[in-house]
Design a protein around this motif. Structure first.
Motif, PDB file in Angstrom:
ATOM      1  N   ALA A 149      55.473  58.077  44.593  1.00  0.00           N
ATOM      2  CA  ALA A 149      54.021  57.434  44.367  1.00  0.00           C
ATOM      3  C   ALA A 149      53.384  58.889  44.118  1.00  0.00           C
ATOM      4  N   GLU A 150      54.074  60.159  44.776  1.00  0.00           N
ATOM      5  CA  GLU A 150      54.178  61.050  44.644  1.00  0.00           C
ATOM      6  C   GLU A 150      54.011  61.941  42.696  1.00  0.00           C
ATOM      7  N   GLU A 151      55.125  61.918  43.046  1.00  0.00           N
ATOM      8  CA  GLU A 151      55.648  61.533  41.336  1.00  0.00           C
ATOM      9  C   GLU A 151      54.775  60.913  40.133  1.00  0.00           C
ATOM     10  N   GLN A 152      54.543  60.209  40.436  1.00  0.00           N
ATOM     11  CA  GLN A 152      53.813  59.638  39.468  1.00  0.00           C
ATOM     12  C   GLN A 152      52.145  59.578  39.705  1.00  0.00           C
ATOM     13  N   ALA A 153      51.657  60.553  40.708  1.00  0.00           N
ATOM     14  CA  ALA A 153      50.590  60.713  41.221  1.00  0.00           C
ATOM     15  C   ALA A 153      51.023  62.002  40.201  1.00  0.00           C
ATOM     16  N   LEU A 154      51.520  62.874  40.500  1.00  0.00           N
ATOM     17  CA  LEU A 154      51.615  64.714  39.953  1.00  0.00           C
ATOM     18  C   LEU A 154      51.444  64.589  38.409  1.00  0.00           C
ATOM     19  N   ASN A 155      52.182  63.644  37.795  1.00  0.00           N
ATOM     20  CA  ASN A 155      52.485  63.468  36.221  1.00  0.00           C
ATOM     21  C   ASN A 155      50.976  62.740  35.850  1.00  0.00           C
ATOM     22  N   VAL A 156      50.760  62.008  36.382  1.00  0.00           N
ATOM     23  CA  VAL A 156      49.479  61.501  36.003  1.00  0.00           C
ATOM     24  C   VAL A 156      48.488  62.972  35.518  1.00  0.00           C
ATOM     25  N   LEU A 157      48.016  63.135  36.906  1.00  0.00           N
ATOM     26  CA  LEU A 157      47.067  64.408  36.641  1.00  0.00           C
ATOM     27  C   LEU A 157      47.202  65.547  35.704  1.00  0.00           C
ATOM     28  N   LEU A 158      49.354  65.787  35.721  1.00  0.00           N
ATOM     29  CA  LEU A 158      49.891  66.805  34.059  1.00  0.00           C
ATOM     30  C   LEU A 158      48.926  66.021  32.488  1.00  0.00           C
ATOM     31  N   PHE A 218      59.931  70.228  43.602  1.00  0.00           N
ATOM     32  CA  PHE A 218      60.763  70.217  43.300  1.00  0.00           C
ATOM     33  C   PHE A 218      61.062  70.083  41.494  1.00  0.00           C
ATOM     34  N   LEU A 219      61.586  70.943  39.938  1.00  0.00           N
ATOM     35  CA  LEU A 219      61.280  70.836  38.796  1.00  0.00           C
ATOM     36  C   LEU A 219      63.077  70.577  38.376  1.00  0.00           C
ATOM     37  N   GLU A 220      63.905  69.279  38.432  1.00  0.00           N
ATOM     38  CA  GLU A 220      64.974  69.128  37.602  1.00  0.00           C
ATOM     39  C   GLU A 220      65.055  68.929  36.404  1.00  0.00           C
ATOM     40  N   LEU A 221      65.743  70.394  35.813  1.00  0.00           N
ATOM     41  CA  LEU A 221      65.666  70.499  34.051  1.00  0.00           C
ATOM     42  C   LEU A 221      66.481  69.395  33.907  1.00  0.00           C
ATOM     43  N   MET A 222      66.312  69.158  32.811  1.00  0.00           N
ATOM     44  CA  MET A 222      67.137  68.591  31.100  1.00  0.00           C
ATOM     45  C   MET A 222      67.983  69.440  30.495  1.00  0.00           C
ATOM     46  N   PRO A 223      69.531  68.671  30.522  1.00  0.00           N
ATOM     47  CA  PRO A 223      70.493  69.803  30.577  1.00  0.00           C
ATOM     48  C   PRO A 223      70.159  70.163  28.696  1.00  0.00           C
ATOM     49  N   ASP A 224      70.613  71.698  28.138  1.00  0.00           N
ATOM     50  CA  ASP A 224      70.388  72.009  26.761  1.00  0.00           C
ATOM     51  C   ASP A 224      71.454  70.776  26.218  1.00  0.00           C
ATOM     52  N   GLU A 225      71.286  70.900  24.611  1.00  0.00           N
ATOM     53  CA  GLU A 225      72.393  70.367  24.024  1.00  0.00           C
ATOM     54  C   GLU A 225      74.220  70.859  24.278  1.00  0.00           C
ATOM     55  N   THR A 245      52.139  74.750  39.910  1.00  0.00           N
ATOM     56  CA  THR A 245      50.811  74.475  39.652  1.00  0.00           C
ATOM     57  C   THR A 245      51.109  73.140  39.836  1.00  0.00           C
ATOM     58  N   ALA A 246      52.580  72.737  40.097  1.00  0.00           N
ATOM     59  CA  ALA A 246      53.018  71.066  40.887  1.00  0.00           C
ATOM     60  C   ALA A 246      52.039  70.997  42.048  1.00  0.00           C
ATOM     61  N   GLU A 247      52.141  72.311  42.850  1.00  0.00           N
ATOM     62  CA  GLU A 247      52.511  72.723  44.527  1.00  0.00           C
ATOM     63  C   GLU A 247      51.324  72.135  44.297  1.00  0.00           C
ATOM     64  N   ALA A 248      50.272  72.764  44.072  1.00  0.00           N
ATOM     65  CA  ALA A 248      48.642  73.128  43.952  1.00  0.00           C
ATOM     66  C   ALA A 248      48.595  71.902  43.412  1.00  0.00           C
ATOM     67  N   LEU A 249      48.441  71.024  42.889  1.00  0.00           N
ATOM     68  CA  LEU A 249      47.580  69.675  42.348  1.00  0.00           C
ATOM     69  C   LEU A 249      48.898  68.647  43.654  1.00  0.00           C
ATOM     70  N   SER A 250      50.075  68.786  44.388  1.00  0.00           N
ATOM     71  CA  SER A 250      50.132  67.926  45.482  1.00  0.00           C
ATOM     72  C   SER A 250      48.940  68.077  46.511  1.00  0.00           C
ATOM     73  N   VAL A 259      43.280  71.333  35.294  1.00  0.00           N
ATOM     74  CA  VAL A 259      44.234  72.151  35.885  1.00  0.00           C
ATOM     75  C   VAL A 259      43.862  72.941  34.033  1.00  0.00           C
ATOM     76  N   ASN A 260      43.298  74.606  34.111  1.00  0.00           N
ATOM     77  CA  ASN A 260      43.307  75.321  33.754  1.00  0.00           C
ATOM     78  C   ASN A 260      43.682  76.331  32.743  1.00  0.00           C
ATOM     79  N   TYR A 261      43.907  76.347  31.548  1.00  0.00           N
ATOM     80  CA  TYR A 261      44.944  77.803  31.083  1.00  0.00           C
ATOM     81  C   TYR A 261      43.672  78.859  31.198  1.00  0.00           C
ATOM     82  N   VAL A 262      44.994  80.220  32.037  1.00  0.00           N
ATOM     83  CA  VAL A 262      44.032  81.521  31.755  1.00  0.00           C
ATOM     84  C   VAL A 262      44.332  82.943  31.096  1.00  0.00           C
TER      85      VAL A 262
END
Length: 806
Positions: A182-191, A609-616, A562-567, A227-230
């Protein structure tokens, strides 16, 4: 130097909380910030310096840098009248910026939430202990289940790990609490709601060009979490040497606000105050608003500094003992000092916690638009005495406050490339084509033989059309002709060498940019070496990615922060925002089962935590490992499918090792089972062979007995048959004997008769012969032959000679 500024201009933080909340204290803080960043009386304006530097870097990144320095380099005392050049900058740097930004922006990631509050940790521990119990008592519980049908397992037997390593991997890959989902879904929705993908591309561009990136999170009851760009150009912050800005105590940004928007944000402003703001903006020399080099000069806009100021406050409670013996806590201000009572029923308890103050001031004026204790401050639930800033800032290559960027490294080389480009234009403009030298006197000595002479035009036409010319070695007077070759080419090839030299210089500085940034040819695939192996090119590309990895890591830090702040902000949404129901329904649209968990989401504490997708390249290496394992039959196809679904390469390789070990163990077990089955089959074969032999012997004995019995029966039957046959033969023999006897008797009778007949015949013959003999003697006749010559005897001349061969 920055520390002396802080000591001299910022107000003391060791004052009462009531004083910190006054507008006067906020004005002192704002003046201190303004003095540090905007004060014109100082030798350097820190904000203006940053603004100019960042503006220059952005122009270089766009290929739009100022061309004045190039004109100054090529001019003579400022005179450019003899130069006709294209001064437009060569856009070299934009290419490298796009390679870095676009390459990094393509790297995707998943946000992972990890419940770290006592309830979540206890639930995870209980789940793990249940699995460990099932692992240790697997044989016993399986035996009970097989004999009694009672399932004692607390976890799924099909996915039960077998080793501790497999259990650790299972907890990382498979186990996920519903509240974490639920937390992961909430963060994705906010982003997604704040279009964070666009913000991410902008701060990656800033990290590449400026060397610094920033994002701001805020909360309001109308919009919820924002969430705003600065823009780093507008940032102000306290001195720090940390690239993550985790020790700053104030941070803010400058915004150009129209007057009408200012009234909306601060409706308490009066007409006289607005007039004073506009008047000071236009005439006050110390006002920062009058010195802007903005492309737009709008008198209806003012420069407003929005800032956060971190300090501390005292939380004071009066502990009063009630009549029932219980303690009652009553919140007081920091000036509270309990009276000395005789019974000692009052007690003062205090602790210091960090707090944030939100401020806003029009730069260059004393008008404080806002100064108040921040609402909905972000506090980590693991430590409520700490507070988190609204801004997330990172500058991965900062040293002693100086920020370095990728573009800043190569501006000098870009200038040299531009100068080389201009020099090339100069050389090209001064280059002239090859010419023709025509000797008119030499042409005058040439007689064509038809009474006419060469003229220059005819000679040139013949030379240009045929490449041939007519000349005379001697003059008409018989002297040597110095102009015997009347037309000669004039070579002007000195410009080609200069151009080759300039092109080499151009390529040199281009290679210097590649060397300094680490963006080699393999990264952008511009001019790959045709003789280079594919593996070498991939290695070069991987090294290039390593050279810019700090930018990727900095961007991931901003996203994680930013994700920690959103949490932490989610708690504010669920407790205070009127959009709470819509927010829950929006998340529940993805997973209805999480609705109940969302209602208590603000009670949990999560690690993000961020799980980075592998590159090619990483995907290719993993796929290569999978293919090798499949070819060697070390894993099964289902294992390969599971491995490809794991986005974490490290965990995928660990799972590959475990599946490989399990496959080997399974193959060994199957091999042992095959050996045991073969041994059992051999034993069964031998047993069956023995049984067959016994049965064979029994059958043989039985058959032999039956054969003997049959023989006896046959013998008996044979004897009976023989007796019958003998009887028949004896009967036949008897009959034959009787017939023979009859025949013999008949033959004897016939023989006797024949004997008697012959005897009678002989008697007759003898009587005849005697009669004839008597007659012979009586008559004196010659001797007479009594042998018969008829057909009944062999006389009369018949012998066997007639049967001889002819």
């Amino acid at each position: 130097m920055a520390e002396s500024v802080i000591t001299s201009y910022f107000p003391s933080q060791v004052v009462s909380d009531d004083e910190k909340q006054t507008i006067e204290y906020g004005l002192k803080v704002a003046r201190a910030i303004e003095h540090e960043w905007f004060h014109i009386d100082r030798g350097s304006n820190k904000y203006r310096t940053n603004h100019n530097n960042f503006h220059k870097l952005r122009l270089y990144a766009r290929g739009e840098q100022s061309i004045q320095k190039y004109k100054d380099e090529l001019s003579i005392n400022g005179d450019l009248s003899y130069l006709n050049l294209d001064w437009k900058p060569v856009p070299i740097i934009p290419k490298f910026v796009d390679i870095v930004v676009n390459g990094i922006a393509e790297r995707t990631f998943d946000i992972k939430a990890y419940s770290q509050d006592p309830y979540g940790v206890g639930k995870r521990t209980e789940y793990m202990e249940n699995i460990l119990e099932d692992m240790m008592t697997k044989d016993y519980k399986s035996l009970v289940a097989s004999q009694t049908g009672i399932d004692l397992y607390k976890s799924d037997i099909e996915t039960l790990p077998e080793t501790q390593e497999e259990l650790d991997l299972h907890m990382q890959l498979t186990y996920k609490q519903a509240v974490e989902i639920a937390e992961e879904q909430a963060l994705n929705v906010l982003l997604e709601g704040n279009k964070y993908e666009l913000t991410k591309k902008r701060f990656y561009y800033d990290l590449t060009v400026l060397g610094i990136g920033a994002v701001k999170t805020s909360f309001n009851t109308s919009e919820g979490v924002v969430v705003n760009y600065v823009d780093p150009v507008d940032l102000v912050y306290s001195y720090t040497e940390s690239p993550y800005f985790d020790d700053i105590y104030y941070v803010g940004e400058v915004k150009s606000i129209p007057i009408n928007e200012l009234i909306k944000q601060f409706p308490s402003l009066t007409v006289s105050e607005l007039e004073d703001i506009t008047k000071n903006k236009s005439h006050n020399k110390s006002n920062f608003n009058t010195g802007q080099s903005s492309p737009e000069n709008d008198n209806n806009k003012v420069q407003v500094l929005y800032f956060n100021y971190k300090t501390y406050m005292n939380q004071v409670y009066k502990i009063k003992q009630t009549g029932t013996g219980a303690d009652k806590a009553i919140e007081k201000n920091d000036k509270f000092n309990p009276p000395k009572s005789l019974d000692g029923s009052f007690e003062r308890i205090a602790k210091k916690i960090e707090v944030l103050y939100d401020g806003a001031i029009i730069i260059g004026t004393d008008k404080v638009l806002k100064w108040e204790l921040s609402k909905n401050m972000m506090r980590p639930k693991s430590d409520f005495t700490k507070v988190k800033m609204n801004y997330s800032i990172v500058a991965p290559r900062m040293y002693r406050g100086r920020i370095e960027s990728l573009v800043g490294r190569v501006t000098g080389f870009a200038d040299m490339i531009q100068l080389t480009h201009l020099k090339l234009q100069q050389v090209m403009s001064r280059m002239v084509p090859d010419g023709i030298y025509l000797d008119a006197d030499g042409l005058a000595e040439i007689d064509l033989g038809n009474g006419t002479n060469y003229n220059p035009q005819e000679a040139l036409n013949m030379f240009f059309q045929t490449g041939s010319i007519i000349g005379r070695s001697f003059t008409s007077d018989g002297d040597m002709n110095p102009g015997k070759v009347p037309i000669q080419e004039i070579q002007s090839g000195n410009g080609g060498a200069k151009m080759q030299s300039l092109i080499g210089t151009y390529n040199y500085y281009l290679q210097m940019i590649r060397d300094v940034t680490g963006l080699n040819e393999a990264r952008d695939a511009t001019t790959p070496d045709k003789n280079a192996l594919v593996g070498v090119q991939k290695l070069a590309a991987a090294n290039s990615n390593t050279a810019t990895r700090h930018i990727l890591q900095a961007g991931l830090f901003l996203t994680q922060d930013t994700a920690e702040a959103l949490s932490l902000r989610i708690s504010d949404i669920l407790e205070y925002s009127p959009t709470k129901d819509a927010f829950i329904q929006q998340i529940g649209a993805h997973n209805v089962g999480t609705l109940e968990d969302l209602k208590e989401l603000h009670l949990y504490d999560f690690g993000i935590f961020l799980e980075l997708m592998p590159d090619e390249e990483e995907k290719a290496m993993l796929e290569n490992n999978i293919q090798m394992a499949l070819q060697q039959q070390l894993i099964e196809l289902a294992d390969a499918i599971d491995l490809r679904e794991i986005k974490n390469i490290k965990l995928a390789n660990q799972l590959l090792k475990i599946r490989r070990a399990k496959k080997l163990a399974k193959d060994q077990q199957m091999q042992q089972q095959n050996i045991q089955a073969q041994a059992q089959a051999n034993a069964q074969t031998q047993q069956m062979a023995a049984q067959m032999e016994t049965q064979k012997e029994q059958a043989k004995t039985s058959a032999q007995g039956q054969l003997e019995s049959l023989k006896a029966n046959l013998d008996s039957q044979k004897m009976l048959q023989e007796a019958e046959i003998k009887k028949q033969l004896m009967q036949i023999e008897f009959n034959y004997n009787m017939q023979l006897r009859s025949i013999d008797a008949e033959a004897k009778k016939t023989n006797e008769k024949e004997k008697e007949d012959r005897k009678d015949e002989r008697t007759k013959i003898q009587a005849t012969q005697q009669s004839e003999m008597i007659d012979q003697r009586n008559s004196g006749k010659p001797p007479k032959n009594f042998e018969s010559s008829g057909n009944d005897i062999l006389g009369g001349g018949f012998d066997l000679g007639s049967f001889d061969p002819r």
